[in-house]
Structure formats: structure tokens, C-alpha cells
Design a protein around this motif. Structure first.
Motif, PDB file in Angstrom:
ATOM      1  N   ASP A  64       0.815  -1.214   0.000  1.00  0.00           N
ATOM      2  CA  ASP A  64       0.000   0.000   0.000  1.00  0.00           C
ATOM      3  C   ASP A  64       0.848   1.263   0.000  1.00  0.00           C
ATOM      4  O   ASP A  64       0.351   2.349  -0.313  1.00  0.00           O
ATOM      5  CB  ASP A  64      -0.929   0.022   1.223  1.00  0.00           C
ATOM      6  N   GLN A  65       2.129   1.108   0.375  1.00  0.00           N
ATOM      7  CA  GLN A  65       3.037   2.252   0.472  1.00  0.00           C
ATOM      8  C   GLN A  65       4.151   2.145  -0.572  1.00  0.00           C
ATOM      9  O   GLN A  65       4.416   1.069  -1.115  1.00  0.00           O
ATOM     10  CB  GLN A  65       3.656   2.305   1.878  1.00  0.00           C
ATOM     11  N   THR A  66       4.832   3.251  -0.825  1.00  0.00           N
ATOM     12  CA  THR A  66       5.957   3.248  -1.753  1.00  0.00           C
ATOM     13  C   THR A  66       7.093   2.396  -1.201  1.00  0.00           C
ATOM     14  O   THR A  66       7.472   2.504  -0.039  1.00  0.00           O
ATOM     15  CB  THR A  66       6.466   4.689  -1.990  1.00  0.00           C
ATOM     16  N   ILE A  67       7.639   1.541  -2.059  1.00  0.00           N
ATOM     17  CA  ILE A  67       8.753   0.663  -1.695  1.00  0.00           C
ATOM     18  C   ILE A  67      10.060   1.408  -1.975  1.00  0.00           C
ATOM     19  O   ILE A  67      10.256   1.944  -3.066  1.00  0.00           O
ATOM     20  CB  ILE A  67       8.698  -0.642  -2.502  1.00  0.00           C
ATOM     21  N   THR A  68      10.953   1.411  -0.990  1.00  0.00           N
ATOM     22  CA  THR A  68      12.235   2.110  -1.174  1.00  0.00           C
ATOM     23  C   THR A  68      13.400   1.156  -1.422  1.00  0.00           C
ATOM     24  O   THR A  68      14.366   1.522  -2.102  1.00  0.00           O
ATOM     25  CB  THR A  68      12.559   2.968   0.063  1.00  0.00           C
ATOM     26  N   SER A  69      13.344  -0.056  -0.888  1.00  0.00           N
ATOM     27  CA  SER A  69      14.420  -1.038  -1.090  1.00  0.00           C
ATOM     28  C   SER A  69      13.935  -2.401  -0.627  1.00  0.00           C
ATOM     29  O   SER A  69      12.893  -2.519   0.031  1.00  0.00           O
ATOM     30  CB  SER A  69      15.688  -0.644  -0.321  1.00  0.00           C
ATOM     31  N   PHE A  70      14.695  -3.451  -0.969  1.00  0.00           N
ATOM     32  CA  PHE A  70      14.383  -4.780  -0.454  1.00  0.00           C
ATOM     33  C   PHE A  70      15.666  -5.590  -0.343  1.00  0.00           C
ATOM     34  O   PHE A  70      16.702  -5.247  -0.915  1.00  0.00           O
ATOM     35  CB  PHE A  70      13.349  -5.502  -1.327  1.00  0.00           C
ATOM     36  N   SER A  71      15.590  -6.694   0.415  1.00  0.00           N
ATOM     37  CA  SER A  71      16.743  -7.575   0.606  1.00  0.00           C
ATOM     38  C   SER A  71      16.261  -9.016   0.603  1.00  0.00           C
ATOM     39  O   SER A  71      15.256  -9.348   1.238  1.00  0.00           O
ATOM     40  CB  SER A  71      17.451  -7.248   1.931  1.00  0.00           C
TER      41      SER A  71
ATOM     42  N   ASN B 191      11.480  -2.553   2.531  1.00  0.00           N
ATOM     43  CA  ASN B 191      11.429  -1.265   3.227  1.00  0.00           C
ATOM     44  C   ASN B 191      10.430  -0.344   2.546  1.00  0.00           C
ATOM     45  O   ASN B 191      10.413  -0.233   1.311  1.00  0.00           O
ATOM     46  CB  ASN B 191      12.799  -0.605   3.238  1.00  0.00           C
ATOM     47  N   LEU B 192       9.596   0.329   3.370  1.00  0.00           N
ATOM     48  CA  LEU B 192       8.544   1.186   2.850  1.00  0.00           C
ATOM     49  C   LEU B 192       8.757   2.639   3.269  1.00  0.00           C
ATOM     50  O   LEU B 192       9.456   2.931   4.250  1.00  0.00           O
ATOM     51  CB  LEU B 192       7.176   0.707   3.337  1.00  0.00           C
ATOM     52  N   LEU B 193       8.098   3.526   2.527  1.00  0.00           N
ATOM     53  CA  LEU B 193       8.222   4.958   2.785  1.00  0.00           C
ATOM     54  C   LEU B 193       7.650   5.346   4.139  1.00  0.00           C
ATOM     55  O   LEU B 193       8.061   6.346   4.735  1.00  0.00           O
ATOM     56  CB  LEU B 193       7.503   5.731   1.667  1.00  0.00           C
ATOM     57  N   ASN B 194       6.701   4.574   4.680  1.00  0.00           N
ATOM     58  CA  ASN B 194       6.024   4.923   5.931  1.00  0.00           C
ATOM     59  C   ASN B 194       6.773   4.431   7.169  1.00  0.00           C
ATOM     60  O   ASN B 194       6.180   4.261   8.226  1.00  0.00           O
ATOM     61  CB  ASN B 194       4.599   4.377   5.932  1.00  0.00           C
ATOM     62  N   GLN B 195       8.067   4.136   7.023  1.00  0.00           N
ATOM     63  CA  GLN B 195       8.928   3.727   8.133  1.00  0.00           C
ATOM     64  C   GLN B 195       8.565   2.343   8.676  1.00  0.00           C
ATOM     65  O   GLN B 195       8.693   2.083   9.872  1.00  0.00           O
ATOM     66  CB  GLN B 195       8.919   4.764   9.263  1.00  0.00           C
ATOM     67  N   GLU B 196       8.117   1.473   7.806  1.00  0.00           N
ATOM     68  CA  GLU B 196       7.876   0.085   8.152  1.00  0.00           C
ATOM     69  C   GLU B 196       8.761  -0.819   7.301  1.00  0.00           C
ATOM     70  O   GLU B 196       9.150  -0.461   6.184  1.00  0.00           O
ATOM     71  CB  GLU B 196       6.410  -0.310   7.938  1.00  0.00           C
ATOM     72  N   ILE B 197       9.068  -2.003   7.849  1.00  0.00           N
ATOM     73  CA  ILE B 197       9.753  -3.054   7.100  1.00  0.00           C
ATOM     74  C   ILE B 197       8.838  -4.264   7.109  1.00  0.00           C
ATOM     75  O   ILE B 197       8.373  -4.695   8.171  1.00  0.00           O
ATOM     76  CB  ILE B 197      11.108  -3.425   7.743  1.00  0.00           C
TER      77      ILE B 197
ATOM     78  N   ASP C  86       6.587 -20.304  -1.707  1.00  0.00           N
ATOM     79  CA  ASP C  86       5.483 -20.864  -2.494  1.00  0.00           C
ATOM     80  C   ASP C  86       4.506 -19.721  -2.793  1.00  0.00           C
ATOM     81  O   ASP C  86       4.753 -18.905  -3.651  1.00  0.00           O
ATOM     82  CB  ASP C  86       4.810 -22.009  -1.740  1.00  0.00           C
ATOM     83  N   ASP C  87       3.404 -19.699  -2.057  1.00  0.00           N
ATOM     84  CA  ASP C  87       2.497 -18.569  -2.194  1.00  0.00           C
ATOM     85  C   ASP C  87       3.090 -17.359  -1.487  1.00  0.00           C
ATOM     86  O   ASP C  87       3.692 -17.473  -0.417  1.00  0.00           O
ATOM     87  CB  ASP C  87       1.131 -18.912  -1.581  1.00  0.00           C
ATOM     88  N   LEU C  88       2.924 -16.189  -2.083  1.00  0.00           N
ATOM     89  CA  LEU C  88       3.432 -14.966  -1.484  1.00  0.00           C
ATOM     90  C   LEU C  88       2.598 -14.637  -0.249  1.00  0.00           C
ATOM     91  O   LEU C  88       1.369 -14.591  -0.303  1.00  0.00           O
ATOM     92  CB  LEU C  88       3.365 -13.818  -2.493  1.00  0.00           C
ATOM     93  N   LYS C  89       3.294 -14.408   0.876  1.00  0.00           N
ATOM     94  CA  LYS C  89       2.582 -14.182   2.127  1.00  0.00           C
ATOM     95  C   LYS C  89       3.333 -13.182   2.994  1.00  0.00           C
ATOM     96  O   LYS C  89       4.542 -13.314   3.203  1.00  0.00           O
ATOM     97  CB  LYS C  89       2.417 -15.497   2.888  1.00  0.00           C
ATOM     98  N   LEU C  90       2.610 -12.179   3.490  1.00  0.00           N
ATOM     99  CA  LEU C  90       3.181 -11.228   4.425  1.00  0.00           C
ATOM    100  C   LEU C  90       3.271 -11.891   5.793  1.00  0.00           C
ATOM    101  O   LEU C  90       2.269 -12.274   6.383  1.00  0.00           O
ATOM    102  CB  LEU C  90       2.327  -9.959   4.491  1.00  0.00           C
ATOM    103  N   VAL C  91       4.500 -12.019   6.320  1.00  0.00           N
ATOM    104  CA  VAL C  91       4.732 -12.767   7.552  1.00  0.00           C
ATOM    105  C   VAL C  91       4.811 -11.851   8.765  1.00  0.00           C
ATOM    106  O   VAL C  91       4.202 -12.122   9.801  1.00  0.00           O
ATOM    107  CB  VAL C  91       6.031 -13.599   7.436  1.00  0.00           C
ATOM    108  N   SER C  92       5.584 -10.762   8.668  1.00  0.00           N
ATOM    109  CA  SER C  92       5.817  -9.889   9.824  1.00  0.00           C
ATOM    110  C   SER C  92       5.972  -8.442   9.384  1.00  0.00           C
ATOM    111  O   SER C  92       6.264  -8.157   8.207  1.00  0.00           O
ATOM    112  CB  SER C  92       7.086 -10.314  10.587  1.00  0.00           C
ATOM    113  N   LYS C  93       5.778  -7.557  10.361  1.00  0.00           N
ATOM    114  CA  LYS C  93       6.027  -6.128  10.160  1.00  0.00           C
ATOM    115  C   LYS C  93       6.952  -5.636  11.267  1.00  0.00           C
ATOM    116  O   LYS C  93       6.814  -6.036  12.422  1.00  0.00           O
ATOM    117  CB  LYS C  93       4.725  -5.328  10.182  1.00  0.00           C
ATOM    118  N   TYR C  94       7.903  -4.793  10.900  1.00  0.00           N
ATOM    119  CA  TYR C  94       8.853  -4.247  11.873  1.00  0.00           C
ATOM    120  C   TYR C  94       8.797  -2.724  11.832  1.00  0.00           C
ATOM    121  O   TYR C  94       8.724  -2.120  10.754  1.00  0.00           O
ATOM    122  CB  TYR C  94      10.282  -4.715  11.554  1.00  0.00           C
TER     123      TYR C  94
ATOM    124  N   PHE D  26      18.051 -12.550  12.487  1.00  0.00           N
ATOM    125  CA  PHE D  26      17.803 -11.171  12.900  1.00  0.00           C
ATOM    126  C   PHE D  26      17.630 -10.270  11.683  1.00  0.00           C
ATOM    127  O   PHE D  26      18.079 -10.578  10.582  1.00  0.00           O
ATOM    128  CB  PHE D  26      18.967 -10.643  13.753  1.00  0.00           C
ATOM    129  N   VAL D  27      16.954  -9.172  11.928  1.00  0.00           N
ATOM    130  CA  VAL D  27      16.810  -8.113  10.940  1.00  0.00           C
ATOM    131  C   VAL D  27      17.561  -6.895  11.460  1.00  0.00           C
ATOM    132  O   VAL D  27      17.334  -6.458  12.588  1.00  0.00           O
ATOM    133  CB  VAL D  27      15.322  -7.760  10.716  1.00  0.00           C
TER     134      VAL D  27
END
Length: 520
Positions: free
Chosen positions: A440-447, A458-464, A471-479, A500-501
Motif C-alpha cells: 500500500d506504500q511506496t517501496i524504497t528497497s528490499f533484501s 522497506n517502505l516509505l512509511n517507516q515500516e519493514i 510458495d504462495d506470497l505471504k506477508l509474515v511480519s512487520k517491523y 535477525f533483521v
């Protein structure tokens, strides 16, 4: 063959013969006169009265089960006398007398008697009885073949094994063993051995896996329970970042905060402007950095710290990213909407320049075998290049952005890139299939994680966001917790097993989070 009951003390019935030791699969040894963990060592059947007596502060460990498991562990470790004395002193038998008889019959090759005893053990599951009988009769069949008693083997197959009406494919294989003796070795279980005594011990281990654990305790059960306990302690440790060999049985495991790097060891001042990208070589001997000052630096890492090895100059624009070759002998650098350069790491020499007329490069990466390189182009395409600079393939369309990360999975099958401000493309090169991570937010980078299972976004709204991409794409966690207002902030996986992140932050701090403790 011996009766079902025997009142002689276990310590007196343990006779150590001069016969060769039988080596069990767990590495322990017993004399052939002892059945499995204990052949004839128990005078009494397993204790029934007081079976609910418990030990331990929480009252959940049944004493009878606890003692039997300890006895089993002693026998498995080769402490035969100690196991027998434990049984005698506690009055708790490892196995019932009928199980001892059954085990002895198996090891002595009394096949018909062992099948009959099996039916008298008290098993209620008919399929378990049939499966165990099948294993016993299969051993009988093979031993007849070993003794060249073909007609006896054929009779066993026709009148005893086939009527069980299970495992028809295996029955056909056994039939082929009679027709073609050379086929006999190919149908034997990998765990069977040409030594008859040893194969009978293996047979007993296979039977043990079939029978209920209350009847015959599984091999290495105590070790399994201890490993489970250590694993749970490790998984519950917030700061765990040490090898499993360092975990001790003498105390509960808990890593201290200092297991996580928390202070600066060295400052590297060679760049003259903002540092945009860092990447260690796969072998950990080098560190590459790129900067807004239009240069990249190869740093050498050793026991004394990090030292400058080569400063790579030649780009006319800021260097946005670097990428090590799989063998760490070469390095790619990418200028912002400019060119990709390939460098020889030992000498610092520029080996090749990759460019497209009228277009600029925005990202770069290596194929897993090091034979090709990939680059994102500012016309939103992705190019595949030979090392000599010849373009092999180009995926045109909305595949990348002007400023975009680019990753290739370790099997070389998937290319991952930011294709829109709020979407990441996972392009399967072989299947020609495209999948998308939508945010939903602008993506700034990924790893990408080392095992190709997870993606940190990494998102523009200060979330990771942590995405599972296996397999299926799934959102697991938010930091959350890092600061971002002006710059591109990058995050990465780190620590033991990448548990660790770690994330940069505009407040001059590095945030470290446990991958398994921050959930949605």
C-alpha cells in the motif's frame, strides 16, 4: 527357548559371552547373548501398581516411564550392567517378559515362534501386526536364499508372506529375487547387511519403529527429549546468536544482549560523500562500498580489522550499488542511470563496461554460476549480458524503476526487482511466470534472504515488511522503530542462521530485531 516368566534377578541373568560384539545403529554395542538393549535381563513385567506415581516439580513425569527411558538410554550407550542394575533396584522392567522372549526369538532366527509371539503381545491394530509379520517373514525369506534353500524361500513367499495381503509391490520384488538371484541385492533394504547377525539386529530396530512405544521404547528416546528441550530453549532465547555446540545441559540456555554487536569497532573514512551501499564478499574476506562521491572501495577484512585495498574510480555519476561474483574474484558497480562496470577484485582493474546507447543502468547482479550478469535499465527493462559485454536477452516492459534493487535467486531461476512504486516483480525465467508483491506504500528497497525464502521490504512509511516467497506470497511480519524522512533506508538479514533483521535509521542508530519475535 525359555518361558514367558523368569524370576532370576536381572544382574544374574546378564551373561557376557565371548562372541563378537553386535554393533547397533546408534553406535552402542551389546553381546549377542543380549537382545537389543536387553535380552533376558528383566525378571518382572513392567510395573502396573503405582503407575501413576510421578517425579519432578511439576508432577507431569510418570516415574515408570522415566525409569524405563533411562534404562533404555543406558543400554544404548553400552552401559549394560548399569541398565540391568537400574531395572533390578527399581523393580521397573524395561520390557515385559513376553517382549524379551519376542526379541530373543528374532535375534535367534526363530521366525515362526516370533510371529506367534507377536500375536500374543496384546496389539490391537491388525495392520501393525501384519506389517511386523511381513518384516519378520521377509528376513526369513532372505536367509533361506542366503542358504540356497530356494524352495523353502518360495514356500515362505507363497504360504506366509503373500496371504498377509499387504505391500504387493514388495511381494513382486521378492518374487524377482527368486527368478534372478542377482536381483536379491537390489531389493534388500539399504539397512540390511550381508552379515546375518547384524541384519537381525537391524530387523529388530525396524520392528521397534512399528510397535507402540509403550511396548518397545524407541531408540534414542532420551536423546530426542533432551534435544527437544534444548531446541525449545534456543527458540525462546530472544538474543540467540551462538552455535548449538555452545549450549550446555548443565544450565538453562539464555544468550545475553552482548551476543548482538552493539558498539563500533572501527571507522572507515575513505569516502568523501554519502555511502549508499555496502556488501561483504561471500567468503567474508572483503567488503565493498559505493558512494555519492562516484567511487567504490574494496576493503580487506582480517583479524586486525578492515583496511582499504582498492579505490575504484571511473564512474561519472554516484555509484548506487555493488555486487560480488559468486567466487568473490570480481565486483560489479552500477552508476546512477549510467553504466555497470566489472572489476578484478585482487588488482582493482576495470575488466569491462556494460552500457546501452541513450539509456542508463540502475541496478546489477550476477548469475549464480558467474557466467552472466543482469542489469536493470532506466527504460524499465532488465538485460542479461555475457561477461564480454554482449547482450543476450532483454525483458522489456514494466520490470524495473529508475532507482531499483535487483536480486537473483541462488538457483538462477528468479529475478526480483521493484517494478512499480508499490510492487515488486518476481520473474521466473524458465516458466515465464510473473508474480507480484503488492504494497500500500511506496517501496524504497528490499533484501533477499540467503535461502531465497524471504524478502525484506522497506517502505516509505517507516515500516519493514517480511514476505515469504517460497510458495504462495505471504506477508509474515512487520517491523517498526527505525526513522526515515529523507533518504533510502536499507535493511538486511543477519546473525546466526539469519535470525535477525538489522536496519539503518536516520537517527544515526542501527535497529536490530529478532526475526521470530516481531509478528503481525
Amino acid at each position: 527357548m525359555g518361558g514367558v516368566e523368569d524370576d532370576e534377578p536381572a544382574s544374574k541373568r546378564m551373561k557376557l559371552s565371548s562372541e563378537a560384539l553386535i554393533h547397533l545403529s546408534n553406535g552402542s554395542t551389546v553381546k549377542e547373548s543380549i537382545v537389543g538393549s536387553s535380552r533376558d535381563l528383566m525378571a518382572r513385567p513392567p510395573q502396573s501398581d503405582g503407575g501413576e506415581e510421578v517425579v519432578g516439580s511439576k508432577g507431569v513425569i510418570k516415574k515408570v516411564e522415566f525409569v524405563r527411558i533411562i534404562a533404555k538410554a543406558l543400554y544404548s550407550l553400552g552401559y549394560i550392567r548399569s541398565g540391568a542394575h537400574l531395572e533390578e533396584e527399581s523393580g521397573i522392567a524395561l520390557h515385559s517378559s513376553i517382549i524379551n522372549v519376542f526379541m530373543r526369538q528374532v535375534l535367534e532366527g526363530d521366525w515362526d515362534e516370533s510371529v506367534a509371539t507377536l500375536h500374543n503381545i496384546g496389539l490391537t491394530d491388525e495392520m501393525i501386526i501384519k506389517s511386523a509379520s511381513f518384516l519378520i517373514l521377509e528376513q526369513k525369506f532372505f536367509e533361506f536364499l542366503d542358504e540356497e534353500k530356494v524352495m523353502d524361500a518360495l514356500k515362505t513367499l507363497r504360504t506366509e508372506i503373500s496371504p498377509l495381503c499387504i505391500n504387493h509391490g514388495r511381494v513382486r520384488e521378492l518374487s524377482l529375487s527368486i527368478v534372478s538371484p542377482s536381483h536379491c541385492f537390489t531389493v534388500r533394504s539399504p539397512k540390511q547387511n550381508t552379515s546375518r547377525a547384524r541384519s537381525r539386529t537391524k530387523l529388530l530396530e525396524e520392528l521397534q519403529k512399528l510397535l507402540p512405544p509403550t511396548v518397545m521404547i524407541p531408540e534414542r528416546r532420551l536423546e530426542h527429549l533432551v534435544e527437544q528441550a534444548l531446541g525449545l530453549q534456543r527458540d525462546a532465547c530472544m538474543f540467540h546468536n551462538s552455535l548449538d555446540e555452545e549450549i550446555s545441559l548443565f544450565a538453562d540456555h539464555q544468550c545475553a544482549r552482548d551476543q548482538i554487536p552493539s558498539y563500533a569497532l572501527q571507522i572507515l573514512p575513505a569516502h568523501t560523500d554519502e555511502i549508499w551501499f555496502l556488501q561483504f564478499s561471500h567468503n567474508g574476506k572483503y567488503l565493498a562500498s559505493s558512494s555519492h562521491d562516484c567511487s567504490a572501495i574494496i576493503w580487506e577484512v582480517d583479524a586486525n580489522g578492515i583496511s582499504l585495498k582498492h579505490k575504484l574510480s571511473g564512474h561519472q555519476k554516484p555509484v548506487s550499488s555493488v555486487s560480488w561474483s559468486p567466487d568473490d574474484h570480481q565486483l560489479l558497480t552500477c552508476g546512477v542511470e549510467e553504466v555497470v562496470r566489472r572489476w578484478d577484485a585482487p588488482s582493482g582493474e576495470c575488466l569491462s563496461v556494460y552500457e546501452k546507447a541513450g539509456l542508463g543502468m540502475v541496478s546489477c547482479g550476477w548469475s549464480p554460476d558467474g557466467k552472466w550478469i543482469f542489469s536493470g535499465v532506466n527504460d524499465k527493462s532488465i538485460s542479461l549480458w555475457e561477461l564480454d559485454g554482449r547482450e543476450l536477452e532483454c525483458w522489456k516492459g514494466q520490470h524495473t524503476l529508475k532507482i531499483s534493487d535487483l536480486e537473483i535467486t541462488s538457483d538462477g531461476k528468479q529475478i526480483i526487482s521493484i517494478c512499480r512504486e508499490t510492487a515488486i516483480l518476481l520473474l521466473d525465467r524458465e516458466a515465464k511466470v510473473e508474480r507480484f508483491i503488492e504494497e500500500d506504500q511506496t517501496i524504497t528497497s528490499f533484501s533477499l534472504s540467503r535461502d531465497n525464502r524471504f524478502l525484506l521490504v522497506n517502505l516509505l512509511n517507516q515500516e519493514i515488511h517480511l514476505w515469504s516467497i517460497e510458495d504462495d506470497l505471504k506477508l509474515v511480519s512487520k517491523y517498526r522503530g527505525h526513522k526515515r524522512t529523507r533518504f533510502i533506508i536499507r535493511s538486511c538479514f543477519g546473525g546466526l542462521e539469519q535470525a535477525f533483521v538489522a536496519s539503518g535509521s536516520e537517527d544515526s542508530l542501527v535497529r536490530t530485531l529478532n526475526l521470530y519475535y516481531i509478528n503481525l
